[in-house]
Design a protein around this motif. Sequence first.
Motif, PDB file in Angstrom:
ATOM      1  N   ASP A  31       0.836  -1.201   0.000  1.00 23.79           N
ATOM      2  CA  ASP A  31       0.000   0.000   0.000  1.00 23.79           C
ATOM      3  C   ASP A  31       0.869   1.248   0.000  1.00 23.79           C
ATOM      4  OD1 ASP A  31      -1.438   2.130   2.085  1.00 23.79           O
ATOM      5  OD2 ASP A  31      -2.815   1.245   0.642  1.00 23.79           O
ATOM      6  N   ARG A  32       1.921   1.222   0.799  1.00 24.11           N
ATOM      7  CA  ARG A  32       2.829   2.372   0.879  1.00 24.11           C
ATOM      8  C   ARG A  32       3.538   2.598  -0.448  1.00 24.11           C
ATOM      9  NH1 ARG A  32       3.902   5.584   5.614  1.00 24.11           N
ATOM     10  NH2 ARG A  32       4.301   3.706   6.829  1.00 24.11           N
ATOM     11  N   VAL A  33       3.948   1.518  -1.101  1.00 19.62           N
ATOM     12  CA  VAL A  33       4.620   1.629  -2.405  1.00 19.62           C
ATOM     13  C   VAL A  33       3.703   2.342  -3.403  1.00 19.62           C
ATOM     14  CG1 VAL A  33       5.394   0.317  -4.411  1.00 19.62           C
ATOM     15  CG2 VAL A  33       6.166  -0.344  -2.138  1.00 19.62           C
ATOM     16  N   VAL A  34       2.454   1.916  -3.431  1.00 14.85           N
ATOM     17  CA  VAL A  34       1.506   2.514  -4.379  1.00 14.85           C
ATOM     18  C   VAL A  34       1.236   3.975  -4.018  1.00 14.85           C
ATOM     19  CG1 VAL A  34      -0.859   2.365  -5.248  1.00 14.85           C
ATOM     20  CG2 VAL A  34       0.469   0.291  -4.922  1.00 14.85           C
ATOM     21  N   THR A  35       1.187   4.275  -2.743  1.00 14.11           N
ATOM     22  CA  THR A  35       0.995   5.658  -2.293  1.00 14.11           C
ATOM     23  C   THR A  35       2.145   6.534  -2.771  1.00 14.11           C
ATOM     24  OG1 THR A  35      -0.228   4.961  -0.321  1.00 14.11           O
ATOM     25  CG2 THR A  35       0.755   7.154  -0.276  1.00 14.11           C
ATOM     26  N   ILE A  36       3.367   6.052  -2.564  1.00 14.56           N
ATOM     27  CA  ILE A  36       4.543   6.829  -2.974  1.00 14.56           C
ATOM     28  C   ILE A  36       4.556   6.985  -4.489  1.00 14.56           C
ATOM     29  CG2 ILE A  36       7.067   6.834  -3.075  1.00 14.56           C
ATOM     30  CD1 ILE A  36       7.058   5.395  -0.370  1.00 14.56           C
ATOM     31  N   ALA A  37       4.226   5.918  -5.211  1.00 14.61           N
ATOM     32  CA  ALA A  37       4.191   5.989  -6.673  1.00 14.61           C
ATOM     33  C   ALA A  37       3.188   7.055  -7.130  1.00 14.61           C
ATOM     34  CB  ALA A  37       3.847   4.622  -7.255  1.00 14.61           C
ATOM     35  N   GLY A  38       2.052   7.127  -6.453  1.00 15.66           N
ATOM     36  CA  GLY A  38       1.050   8.146  -6.793  1.00 15.66           C
ATOM     37  C   GLY A  38       1.578   9.552  -6.551  1.00 15.66           C
ATOM     38  N   MET A  39       2.259   9.724  -5.439  1.00 16.74           N
ATOM     39  CA  MET A  39       2.819  11.036  -5.113  1.00 16.74           C
ATOM     40  C   MET A  39       3.878  11.425  -6.139  1.00 16.74           C
ATOM     41  SD  MET A  39       3.119  10.425  -0.992  1.00 16.74           S
ATOM     42  CE  MET A  39       3.895  11.964  -0.515  1.00 16.74           C
ATOM     43  N   MET A  40       4.700  10.458  -6.540  1.00 16.02           N
ATOM     44  CA  MET A  40       5.758  10.756  -7.500  1.00 16.02           C
ATOM     45  C   MET A  40       5.178  11.000  -8.889  1.00 16.02           C
ATOM     46  SD  MET A  40       8.913   8.359  -6.237  1.00 16.02           S
ATOM     47  CE  MET A  40      10.194   9.330  -6.972  1.00 16.02           C
ATOM     48  N   THR A  41       4.056  10.391  -9.187  1.00 10.77           N
ATOM     49  CA  THR A  41       3.381  10.669 -10.465  1.00 10.77           C
ATOM     50  C   THR A  41       2.914  12.114 -10.496  1.00 10.77           C
ATOM     51  OG1 THR A  41       2.681   8.359 -10.660  1.00 10.77           O
ATOM     52  CG2 THR A  41       1.478   9.987 -11.958  1.00 10.77           C
ATOM     53  N   THR A  42       2.338  12.567  -9.393  1.00 11.98           N
ATOM     54  CA  THR A  42       1.899  13.963  -9.292  1.00 11.98           C
ATOM     55  C   THR A  42       3.087  14.906  -9.436  1.00 11.98           C
ATOM     56  OG1 THR A  42       0.107  13.308  -7.802  1.00 11.98           O
ATOM     57  CG2 THR A  42       0.741  15.630  -7.803  1.00 11.98           C
ATOM     58  N   LEU A  43       4.174  14.566  -8.751  1.00  6.42           N
ATOM     59  CA  LEU A  43       5.387  15.379  -8.849  1.00  6.42           C
ATOM     60  C   LEU A  43       5.924  15.355 -10.272  1.00  6.42           C
ATOM     61  CD1 LEU A  43       7.708  17.031  -7.690  1.00  6.42           C
ATOM     62  CD2 LEU A  43       8.738  14.923  -6.845  1.00  6.42           C
ATOM     63  N   GLY A  44       5.850  14.178 -10.890  1.00  8.89           N
ATOM     64  CA  GLY A  44       6.328  14.026 -12.261  1.00  8.89           C
ATOM     65  C   GLY A  44       5.602  14.956 -13.227  1.00  8.89           C
ATOM     66  N   ALA A  45       4.296  15.108 -13.015  1.00 10.33           N
ATOM     67  CA  ALA A  45       3.518  16.004 -13.879  1.00 10.33           C
ATOM     68  C   ALA A  45       4.009  17.439 -13.740  1.00 10.33           C
ATOM     69  CB  ALA A  45       2.043  15.907 -13.524  1.00 10.33           C
ATOM     70  N   LYS A  46       4.329  17.827 -12.527  1.00  9.64           N
ATOM     71  CA  LYS A  46       4.832  19.189 -12.300  1.00  9.64           C
ATOM     72  C   LYS A  46       6.203  19.357 -12.951  1.00  9.64           C
ATOM     73  CE  LYS A  46       2.464  19.539  -7.861  1.00  9.64           C
ATOM     74  NZ  LYS A  46       2.597  19.870  -6.429  1.00  9.64           N
ATOM     75  N   LEU A  47       7.032  18.320 -12.831  1.00  6.84           N
ATOM     76  CA  LEU A  47       8.351  18.388 -13.437  1.00  6.84           C
ATOM     77  C   LEU A  47       8.232  18.488 -14.953  1.00  6.84           C
ATOM     78  CD1 LEU A  47      10.229  15.716 -11.262  1.00  6.84           C
ATOM     79  CD2 LEU A  47      10.452  18.197 -11.135  1.00  6.84           C
ATOM     80  N   GLN A  48       7.274  17.762 -15.496  1.00 11.59           N
ATOM     81  CA  GLN A  48       7.023  17.816 -16.942  1.00 11.59           C
ATOM     82  C   GLN A  48       6.697  19.252 -17.381  1.00 11.59           C
ATOM     83  OE1 GLN A  48       7.115  15.394 -19.528  1.00 11.59           O
ATOM     84  NE2 GLN A  48       6.819  17.305 -20.653  1.00 11.59           N
ATOM     85  N   THR A  49       5.881  19.913 -16.571  1.00 10.46           N
ATOM     86  CA  THR A  49       5.502  21.297 -16.868  1.00 10.46           C
ATOM     87  C   THR A  49       6.729  22.192 -16.889  1.00 10.46           C
ATOM     88  OG1 THR A  49       3.349  20.972 -15.823  1.00 10.46           O
ATOM     89  CG2 THR A  49       4.088  23.253 -16.101  1.00 10.46           C
ATOM     90  N   ARG A  50       7.581  21.998 -15.884  1.00 10.82           N
ATOM     91  CA  ARG A  50       8.788  22.842 -15.796  1.00 10.82           C
ATOM     92  C   ARG A  50       9.750  22.547 -16.947  1.00 10.82           C
ATOM     93  NH1 ARG A  50       9.995  25.092 -10.722  1.00 10.82           N
ATOM     94  NH2 ARG A  50      11.865  25.843 -11.802  1.00 10.82           N
ATOM     95  N   ILE A  51       9.881  21.290 -17.287  1.00  6.45           N
ATOM     96  CA  ILE A  51      10.780  20.896 -18.379  1.00  6.45           C
ATOM     97  C   ILE A  51      10.262  21.466 -19.699  1.00  6.45           C
ATOM     98  CG2 ILE A  51      11.612  18.923 -19.735  1.00  6.45           C
ATOM     99  CD1 ILE A  51      11.717  17.325 -17.075  1.00  6.45           C
ATOM    100  N   ALA A  52       8.941  21.383 -19.879  1.00  8.68           N
ATOM    101  CA  ALA A  52       8.343  21.906 -21.115  1.00  8.68           C
ATOM    102  C   ALA A  52       8.571  23.413 -21.223  1.00  8.68           C
ATOM    103  CB  ALA A  52       6.862  21.580 -21.147  1.00  8.68           C
ATOM    104  N   ALA A  53       8.441  24.089 -20.086  1.00 11.26           N
ATOM    105  CA  ALA A  53       8.657  25.545 -20.080  1.00 11.26           C
ATOM    106  C   ALA A  53      10.109  25.857 -20.431  1.00 11.26           C
ATOM    107  CB  ALA A  53       8.306  26.111 -18.704  1.00 11.26           C
ATOM    108  N   ALA A  54      11.032  25.064 -19.880  1.00 12.60           N
ATOM    109  CA  ALA A  54      12.459  25.287 -20.163  1.00 12.60           C
ATOM    110  C   ALA A  54      12.749  25.024 -21.640  1.00 12.60           C
ATOM    111  CB  ALA A  54      13.312  24.379 -19.276  1.00 12.60           C
TER     112      ALA A  54
END
Lengths: 281, 106
Positions: free
Chosen positions: A153-176
Motif C-alpha cells: 500500500d505504501r509503495v503505491v501511495t509513494i508511486a502516486g505522489m511521485m506521479t503527481t510530482l512528475g507532472a509538475k516536473l514535466q511542466t517545468r521541463i516543457a517551459a524550459a
Amino acid sequence: MKTNSLLRWSISLALFGGALVPALASAQTASTTTVAHPKLEARMAARALATSTAATKAIANAQAKADQEITRRIASLNDLNTRVQAMQKVTDAFKQSLSTNVQAQIAGLTALKAKIDADTDVATLKTDIKAIADSYRVYLLVLPQSRIAAAADRVVTIAGMMTTLGAKLQTRIAAAQGAGTDVTALTAALNDVTSKLTDAVAQAQKAVSTTAPLTPDNGDKTKAAANTASLKAAKGDIQTATKDLQAARKDVQTILAGLKKLPKATGSATSTAPTSAPASL
Amino acid sequence: MSSAVKWVIALLVVVAAVWLLWYSGWVKLPLGQSTDQSAAINQAATSTANATPQAAPTNGMSAQNDASDAGLAQDAAAIDAQAQGLSSDASNIDASLNDKPVTQAY
C-alpha cells in the motif's frame, strides 16, 4: 521339706520371671516405637509441603511465560491494526477484512490469557498452553501477510505522489524547452521515473496477489513451508519495488538539480493535474 | 355573528389561502426569495464549484497545480517522509518473518 520349698520357690520364680521378661520386652518395644513415628511423620509432612510448593511455583512460572507470549503477540497485533487503518490505496472492504482478522486474533488471545491466569491445576494449564502453540500457526501467517499488504500500500501511495510530482516536473521541463534550453537529459530522467514507478506498482500488486490467498497451515508442515516460501517471495517483490522507488527518487533529484541551474522564469509556475488515474491495489 | 367578526374571519381565510399557494409554489411573492429560487441558486453555485474541482493535497504534498521551486521541494520532502515509512514497513516484514515465540513452561 526344704527341697519341696526350694522347688516350690524355683517354680514360682521361673513362672514370675517368665511373665516378667515378656512384659519388660513389650514395654521396651512400645517405648522405642513411640519415639520413631513423630520424626517420620514430620519428614513426610515436610516432603509433601515441598512438593506442593514446587507445583505451585511451576504453575506460576508457566502462567508467567504464557502471559509474556500472549502480551507480546497482542502488542504486535495492535500495532499492526494501527498500520492497517493507515493504509490509503486499498478498498475499505479489504482494510476491514484485514482489521477484522487481526481483531479476532486479539480477542482470542485476550480470552486465553484470562483463562490461563485462572487455571489452578496442571492438566488444564497444559491444555490451555497448548492452545497458545496452536494459535501461533495463525499468527505466524496473519502478521507477515498483513505487513506485506501494508508495505505494498505504501509503495503505491509513494508511486502516486511521485506521479503527481512528475507532472509538475514535466511542466517545468516543457517551459524550459520552450525557452530554448536543451532538456534531453531531464526528459530522459523523467522517462526513467515513469518506467520505475510502473514497475514498482506492478511489484507491489504481485506481492499482494501472492500472499492474500494464503491460509494458516494448522500444523501441516508442507503447507507451512509453501506459505513461508510465498511470504519470502512477496518480501522480495517489496524489496524490488523499494529499489525502483529509490531509483525514481534519484532521477527526481537529477531533474530538480537541473531545473535549479536554469535561468529563473518570470511569473508563477503552474501545472495541470496528471491525467492518469492513481494506482491502487 | 357581527359583520366585523365575519370580515376578520374572511380575511384570515384569504391570508391562509395565499400562504398555501405561496408555499406550494403556485405564487411567487416579490418580497424575499422562494424556496425553489434558493434551491436553484444553490444548485448553480454547487455546479460551478464542481466544474473546477481542486483535490485537496494529501500526505504533505503541495497544491496539485503548484510547480514552483517551493512546491517541488515540498513534494520531494513529503515523498521522502513516506519513503521512511516504507523502510519501517520493510523492517516489520522482516521481524514478522523471523518471529520467535517465548518458550513455554509446559
